[in-house]
Design an enzyme around this catalytic site. Sequence first.
Site, mmCIF file in Angstrom:
data_model
loop_
_atom_site.group_PDB
_atom_site.id
_atom_site.type_symbol
_atom_site.label_atom_id
_atom_site.label_comp_id
_atom_site.label_asym_id
_atom_site.label_seq_id
_atom_site.Cartn_x
_atom_site.Cartn_y
_atom_site.Cartn_z
ATOM 1 N N ASP A 145 -2.905 3.685 -0.139
ATOM 2 C CA ASP A 145 -3.161 2.580 0.794
ATOM 3 C C ASP A 145 -4.671 2.545 1.051
ATOM 4 O OD1 ASP A 145 -3.551 1.037 3.110
ATOM 5 O OD2 ASP A 145 -1.925 1.904 4.268
ATOM 6 N N ASP A 153 4.359 8.061 5.488
ATOM 7 C CA ASP A 153 2.963 7.619 5.429
ATOM 8 C C ASP A 153 2.137 8.555 6.312
ATOM 9 O OD1 ASP A 153 0.520 6.321 5.360
ATOM 10 O OD2 ASP A 153 1.257 4.407 6.154
ATOM 11 N N LYS A 173 5.951 7.515 9.920
ATOM 12 C CA LYS A 173 4.607 8.072 9.966
ATOM 13 C C LYS A 173 4.715 9.575 10.174
ATOM 14 C CE LYS A 173 2.154 4.220 9.897
ATOM 15 N NZ LYS A 173 1.132 3.945 8.865
ATOM 16 N N GLY A 187 1.482 -3.695 5.957
ATOM 17 C CA GLY A 187 1.309 -4.476 7.178
ATOM 18 C C GLY A 187 0.271 -3.837 8.069
ATOM 19 N N LYS A 197 -2.681 -4.536 0.857
ATOM 20 C CA LYS A 197 -2.853 -5.232 2.139
ATOM 21 C C LYS A 197 -3.935 -6.273 1.929
ATOM 22 C CE LYS A 197 -1.599 -1.433 5.223
ATOM 23 N NZ LYS A 197 -2.131 -0.290 5.986
ATOM 24 N N SER A 248 8.150 0.154 9.040
ATOM 25 C CA SER A 248 7.267 1.292 9.269
ATOM 26 C C SER A 248 7.509 1.745 10.706
ATOM 27 C CB SER A 248 5.814 0.845 9.078
ATOM 28 O OG SER A 248 4.931 1.882 9.449
ATOM 29 N N GLU A 258 2.861 8.089 1.142
ATOM 30 C CA GLU A 258 1.735 7.156 1.200
ATOM 31 C C GLU A 258 0.504 7.858 1.767
ATOM 32 O OE1 GLU A 258 2.823 3.568 3.280
ATOM 33 O OE2 GLU A 258 0.775 2.842 3.387
ATOM 34 N N LYS A 295 10.247 3.714 6.436
ATOM 35 C CA LYS A 295 9.031 4.527 6.302
ATOM 36 C C LYS A 295 8.737 5.121 7.658
ATOM 37 C CE LYS A 295 4.192 2.952 6.360
ATOM 38 N NZ LYS A 295 3.220 2.044 5.692
#
Length: 369
Positions: free
Chosen positions: A239, A189, A164, A291, A263, A136, A214, A162
């Site tokens: 998520d 995400d 952000k 994570g 998670k 990420s 995400e 991934k």
Amino acid sequence: MMRLRKIILREIHLPLVEPFETSFHRLSNRRMLLIEADVDGVSGWGECVAGEDPFYSYETVETAWHIIRDFLWLALKKQEFAAAADVFDMLGQVRGHNMAKGGLEAAIWDAEARQKSVPLAKLLGGTRSEINSGVSIGIQANTEALIAKVQRELAAGYQRIKIKIKPGNDIEPVRALREKWPRIRLMVDANSAYTLEDVARLKQLDAFYLIMIEQPLGHDDIYSHAQLQKQLETPICLDECIHDVEHARAAIEIGACKIINIKLGRVGGHTGARRVHDLCKEKGIPVWCGGMLESGIGRAHNIALSSLENFSLPGDVTASKRYWAEDIITPEVEVSPQGTIKIPSGPGIGYEPRVDRIESLTCRREVLE
Ligand code: OSB
Ligand code: MG
């Protein structure tokens, strides 16, 4: 039968090797709550993943400390139980506060596995000998910096990337990565940074064959994700929205997602995680392990959890050194050049907490007994 004899709560602060920026904050220093549970003389370790601020979820280190000390400890301290698998339901009177529950529950799982001299992954019913790892990547200052970062992670072997995103910092970075790497497994995400008003913008992402997007919409808004999924080719992964198996069931039934990120902290520990995992498996929904910028202790729990069969997509579980100059476990978590992490074969989480180092980092400590 087993009993929880004592809990030691410790707060430590670990500086990140570089700041981590998302749509909701920029973080340089991780405040963590570690839980050491004494179960009939055997110590198990867990990590509460609550943040320093309530921007990802309402829980923080402070709320978790309060909930563990004033409620979870009292719910468990005089009770006998047959297995760590029973603990989550014993905490059911406390609504929510899954990160507080998850840190404590995970410590008890570690203790049980150590007491039985089995790897936690085996005790959980895991079937994998290694797990697949993705990264990420936080929001970067510019596209050049992002490309350099992705280059490094691919060279290290990570199996999927991934990034952000947030409004205004989404289409361009994705386009740049796709132009440079047409074939990598790529996803984004948004951490709830968009609304249904942004459908046109989100639909532009369909051009880049991302493996998923995400949590684009509201942190507690499953319904709107179903509205959005109808209009998007790209699979939605939830998520923030999924806190238990009933949320997962609702999301799947109404078509709000095609993939779920599990998670440990968000679903209250290993029992909650297994329930979501098992439902998804039955419904044909792949899951992967998210994570929360964990220290080695939380990372080790994520590795054990990821050994379950339906964790079929690479997770955000990575090498210690991506985040920490020096971790608090030995050995540190390492990733192979193929982007895999071996499930350790030792008892419990299979990594040893470095108690001296943890003690020297501890800035607050409370013993409950
Ligand atoms: O949304 O997955 C997320 C970190 C903190 C809070 C939320 C998220 C994340 C990450 C980092 O994406 C994952 C990691 O620990 O590497
Ligand atoms: Mg996320």
